[in-house]
Design an enzyme around this catalytic site. Structure first.
Site, PDB file in Angstrom:
ATOM      1  N   HIS A   1      49.631  24.705  48.094  1.00 28.29           N
ATOM      2  CA  HIS A   1      49.236  25.753  47.151  1.00 28.29           C
ATOM      3  C   HIS A   1      50.176  25.913  45.973  1.00 28.29           C
ATOM      4  CE1 HIS A   1      46.100  27.711  49.714  1.00 28.29           C
ATOM      5  NE2 HIS A   1      46.824  27.158  50.684  1.00 28.29           N
TER       6      HIS A   1
ATOM      7  N   LYS B   1      48.087  40.705  39.091  1.00 24.12           N
ATOM      8  CA  LYS B   1      48.518  39.590  39.936  1.00 24.12           C
ATOM      9  C   LYS B   1      49.985  39.819  40.240  1.00 24.12           C
ATOM     10  CE  LYS B   1      47.264  36.699  36.534  1.00 24.12           C
ATOM     11  NZ  LYS B   1      46.532  35.583  37.060  1.00 24.12           N
ATOM     12  N   ARG B   2      50.584  39.013  41.129  1.00 25.26           N
ATOM     13  CA  ARG B   2      52.012  39.145  41.356  1.00 25.26           C
ATOM     14  C   ARG B   2      52.774  38.970  40.040  1.00 25.26           C
ATOM     15  NH1 ARG B   2      53.842  39.481  46.772  1.00 25.26           N
ATOM     16  NH2 ARG B   2      55.894  39.418  45.777  1.00 25.26           N
TER      17      ARG B   2
ATOM     18  N   LYS C   1      53.686  33.331  35.398  1.00 29.79           N
ATOM     19  CA  LYS C   1      52.400  33.971  35.107  1.00 29.79           C
ATOM     20  C   LYS C   1      52.416  34.674  33.737  1.00 29.79           C
ATOM     21  CE  LYS C   1      51.411  34.711  40.050  1.00 29.79           C
ATOM     22  NZ  LYS C   1      50.106  34.076  40.363  1.00 29.79           N
TER      23      LYS C   1
ATOM     24  N   LYS D   1      37.199  36.325  40.367  1.00 34.86           N
ATOM     25  CA  LYS D   1      36.637  37.661  40.632  1.00 34.86           C
ATOM     26  C   LYS D   1      36.212  38.323  39.328  1.00 34.86           C
ATOM     27  CE  LYS D   1      39.808  37.774  44.461  1.00 34.86           C
ATOM     28  NZ  LYS D   1      41.180  38.135  44.880  1.00 34.86           N
TER      29      LYS D   1
END
Ligand code: CJW
Length: 836
Positions: free
Chosen positions: A377, A568-569, A574, A680
């Protein structure tokens, strides 16, 4: 019990004690069940004001209806002796169970009706359920979506995980800083779990190994002198969507054995003898809150081995009920390893087969390699697990011996394939040599599995070309891609009931089990009433989100603004930082009077930072400080609002994703393995602004270039421009970036906290900035401007929103699971016996 009576019970064939008439699925039966639990079982009366007891009574009423289907599913699997898959994962981020169970049993409307008659508010009562936060983020939530899809597809798949006493920490803010609170989610009991002490397993730790000769004169290894811990299983039912199937998630809790250390006990050290018991129970006390970061803690290795050993012993126990050898084991069983976290399973399975069940190395290895499959992952080097050989030796000495033997045999194979290439041997060895030798868990996972998969097309390609290149050259056929998905039950039908009804009224309800059918909405895309309803539903969902934001952040979001969301985290790759830099840029524009053709924006950012990740925590503080300035500046008004959403979790996302217009997926290309939040949002009609990273690429392929806001360097460009990356030059050449940096450097957002954001400033200006934030700034800002202009064209935006949703079919975990099954598991579907 009298012994004679016991004998009789044993000798006489007993009728199935569980054969009962089916429970009613009508509102009368539900009301009856509910009243029974509320007053008889829980003992509450009219004076009880708490919503907790109605929640519990309803959960038990629903659980009863799952029970009979659960048993019938299990019997069907047993009778058919079908092949099974076990999904081993340190994380299952299940969220809430009640409303999902009602949806999957088709009981939602019935319960609503029953509650209406009793004068109870179903929504309020459902809202009292705690999230089961047994995961960090995407990887844990993916496991939960997989289970939903497997049950819906009637695949015999069982989840194995840990029953953490404390799940993911809760987050609140103090002066804009993240504060962590414990999540004691089991405090009020969990009506969805069923303890099964009869299947308790014993797990060894420590000790040493020795050779012993058996009666037949054979030498065998004995692992002895160990300190043992018990693993007690708790089962959670996993219902399929309206199909009678209920699969199982089995979670292990650590418990002390009944034995004391008698020496210590007798010498008067009573408390020390008892302490040992406490430390046993620590194993499943708390989930590690690290999402792709820091590892190496002994307790974490204990957790991993505990899960692996308990689950494998459990599967072998069940196997031996119906088989007396292992010749068919590999044809009938498959273990899917969720990242390297449960990879010690490979060595543990070898140990169990050889030491406990007398198989030879060769036979055990053949079976093991045909049953284990590994999913990777992440490409981030800091997330790749390594354990020191020394730690392994003291905690799991027998397992280390087995790993050494696996490695020795593997390296022989490498040497035959590339004679004389010692550099390659060093590179590929499962043991990394050096001052502190380490076990490379990803390499163990590849060597011991028949399948290795990435989670999005780009990610798999990068694995083959980069991280696992040597292994790909050796075994190209092992590698495959399985692009992630999300379950459309929770992430569309469940969380967006108005949109579900509109879609069902337009194309029927088959899409819930076959999401590719959403394509049929194309015919309605130009129909006025359909479009009006689509817009109206988005407005309603935005209002709900605005209410939640008001309640939790005390910031006013107006629904005619663009709702721009990144949840998100918190991680540097990110790039929440890039997002907040855009906010600062918009603020500067307003202050400078540059507001021609302005689109009002409400920016929402949410997520948890690992408690030890200073930069991520500082990013949260920066977002909050910027929000404070923007929201309280009278010049800004409704033109721009910013809020940080505290304690982002599964149930929050169920409100957030239906109310979002713009989904922020802005990671440095090549770093986000897939992303699933992106899916989503898309499903619920949000548009994406994103880089060519992870599954964004495939989302863009599905919606078409015109319906996706693309910006930034590609993964390849990121790598090739590293050597000459010059952020200072970029800052000098770009007025907007210069202005943003000036605001940060003059302490505009930290007037009473001098120097606080210096690490952020330095990171942006650093030529070695791994995340290359400055490199993508210009293209991000320009693309955001295109978003603003597109939003003003209401007609165009609505069309793009519909296209995003109707193109999301690929991102159902039903598709993902079908591909795992086709290429890796090869399971037959098995229908549950119907309830009579
Ligand atoms: O997995 C998702 C992807 C997402 C990726 C995430 C992931 O970042 O892009 O959509 C599902 O495929 N999570 C982790 N790696 N990749 C992850 C999670 C927990 C971890 C960890 C890595 C916990 C530890 C270490 C690494 C630890 O030691 O506690």
């Amino acid at each position: 019990m009298n012994n004679n009576f016991k004998m009789m019970l044993k000798s006489k064939p007993v009728k199935d004690l569980t054969a009962l008439p089916a429970l009613g699925m009508d509102d009368k039966s539900i009301t009856q069940g509910f009243r029974h639990y509320y007053s008889h079982t829980l003992g509450r009366d009219r004076n009880c004001k708490s919503t907790h007891y109605p929640y519990k009574a309803l959960s038990l009423t629903i659980r009863d209806r799952l029970m009979e289907r659960w048993k019938n599913t299990h019997y069907a699997y047993q009778d058919q002796d079908c092949k099974r898959t076990y999904y081993l994962s340190l994380e299952f981020l299940m969220g809430r169970t009640l409303s999902n169970s009602m949806l999957n049993l088709d009981l939602h409307d019935t319960v609503q009706q029953a509650f209406y008659k009793m004068g109870l508010d179903l929504e309020e009562i459902s809202d009292t359920e705690q999230d089961a936060g047994l995961g960090n983020g995407g990887l844990g939530r993916l496991a939960a979506c997989f289970l939903d899809s497997c049950a819906t597809l009637q695949l015999p798949v069982k989840g194995y995980g840990l029953r953490y006493e404390y799940g993911m920490f809760r987050q609140h803010l103090e002066n804009g800083f993240q504060i962590e609170d414990t999540d004691h989610w089991l405090l009020d009991g969990n009506p969805w779990e069923l303890e099964r002490p009869e299947y308790t397993q014993r797990i060894k730790f420590g000790g040493y190994t020795e050779f012993r000769q058996s009666h037949e004169g054979q030498f065998k290894v004995h692992w002895t002198g160990t300190r043992d811990v018990l693993a007690v299983p708790y089962d959670i039912p996993i219902p399929g969507f309206q199909n009678g199937t209920v699969n199982t998630l089995r979670l292990w809790k650590a418990a002390a054995t009944d034995e004391f250390d008698l020496n210590e006990f007798n010498s008067g050290s009573y408390t020390e003898a008892v302490e040992e018991k406490n430390s046993a129970e620590h194993i499943t006390m708390v989930l590690y809150p690290n999402d792709s970061s820091e590892n190496g803690k002994e307790l974490r290795l204990r957790q991993q081995y505990f899960l692996a050993s308990a689950s494998l012993q459990d599967v072998i126990r069940e196997w031996l009920v119906h088989h007396d050898n292992f010749t068919q084991f590999a044809d009938k069983n498959c273990f899917q390893l969720n990242d390297t976290h449960p990879t010690i399973s490979i060595a543990e399975f070898m140990r169990l087969l050889m030491d406990e069940h007398d198989l030879s190395w060769e036979d055990a290895w053949t079976i093991s390699c045909k049953t284990m499959a590994y999913t990777n992952h992440t490409l981030l080097p800091e997330a790749l697990e390594k354990w020191s050989v020394h730690l392994f030796d003291s905690l799991l000495p027998r397992l280390l011996e087995i790993i050494h033997e696996i490695n020795a045999r593997f390296l022989k194979q490498v040497a035959m394939h590339w004679p004389g290439d010692t550099e390659r041997l060093r590179r590929m060895s499962i043991i990394e040599e050096g001052p502190i030798p380490q076990v490379r868990m990803a390499y163990l996972a590849i060597v011991g599995s028949f399948s290795v998969n990435g989670v999005a097309a780009l990610h798999t390609r990068l694995l083959k070309r980069g991280l696992f290149k040597d292994f790909y050259q050796l075994w190209p056929d092992k590698f495959n891609n399985k692009t992630n998905g999300v379950t459309p039950r929770r992430w569309l039908a469940g969380c967006n009931p108005q949109l579900r009804n509109l879609i069902t009224d337009t194309i029927g309800d088959k899409w819930i089990k076959d999401l590719s059918q959403l394509k049929k909405l194309k015919k309605s895309i130009n129909k006025k009433s359909f479009r009006n309803q689509w817009q109206k539903i988005k407005q309603n969902n935005k209002q709900k989100l605005a209410d939640l934001v008001h309640q939790t952040c005390n910031v006013e979001f107006k629904t005619d603004s663009l709702f721009d969301v990144q949840v998100k985290r918190i991680h540097e790759y990110k790039r929440q930082l890039l997002n907040i830099m855009h906010v600062i840029h918009l603020y500067n524009r307003i202050k400078a009077g540059d507001t021609k053709n302005w689109t009002n924006r409400c920016v929402l950012i949410g997520g948890k930072a690992a408690p030890g990740y200073a930069m991520a925590k500082l990013t949260i503080k920066l977002i909050n400080n910027v929000a404070d300035v923007v929201n309280n500046d009278p010049d800004i008004g409704d033109l721009l609002k910013v809020a940080f959403f505290p304690n982002y979790c599964v149930s929050a996302m169920e409100v957030i994703c239906p109310g979002t217009d713009l989904s922020e997926q802005v990671s440095t290309a090549g770093k986000e393995a897939s992303g699933t939040g992106n899916m989503k949002f898309m499903m619920n009609g949000a548009l994406t602004i994103g880089t060519l990273d992870g599954a964004n690429i495939e989302i863009r392929e599905e919606v078409g270039d015109d319906n996706f806001f693309l910006f930034g360097l590609t993964a390849e460009e990121v790598e090739t421009s590293r050597s000459h990356y010059n952020p200072l030059q970029l800052i000098q050449d770009d007025t907007d970036l210069r202005n943003v940096m000036r605001m940060l450097e003059t302490g505009y957002f930290n007037q009473f906290e001098p120097g606080l954001f210096d690490p952020v400033i330095q990171a942006i200006k650093n030529p070695h900035d791994l995340w290359m934030t400055a490199a993508d700034f210009r293209s991000y800002i320009d693309t955001q401007e295109q978003v603003s202009q597109a939003y003003q064209d209401n007609k165009r935006w609505t069309t793009m929103s519909i296209i995003n949703s109707l193109s999301s079919g690929k991102f159902s975990t039903d598709r993902t699971m079908q591909e795992y099954n086709r290429d890796i598991w090869n399971l037959e579907t098995v229908a549950a016996y119907p309830v009579e």
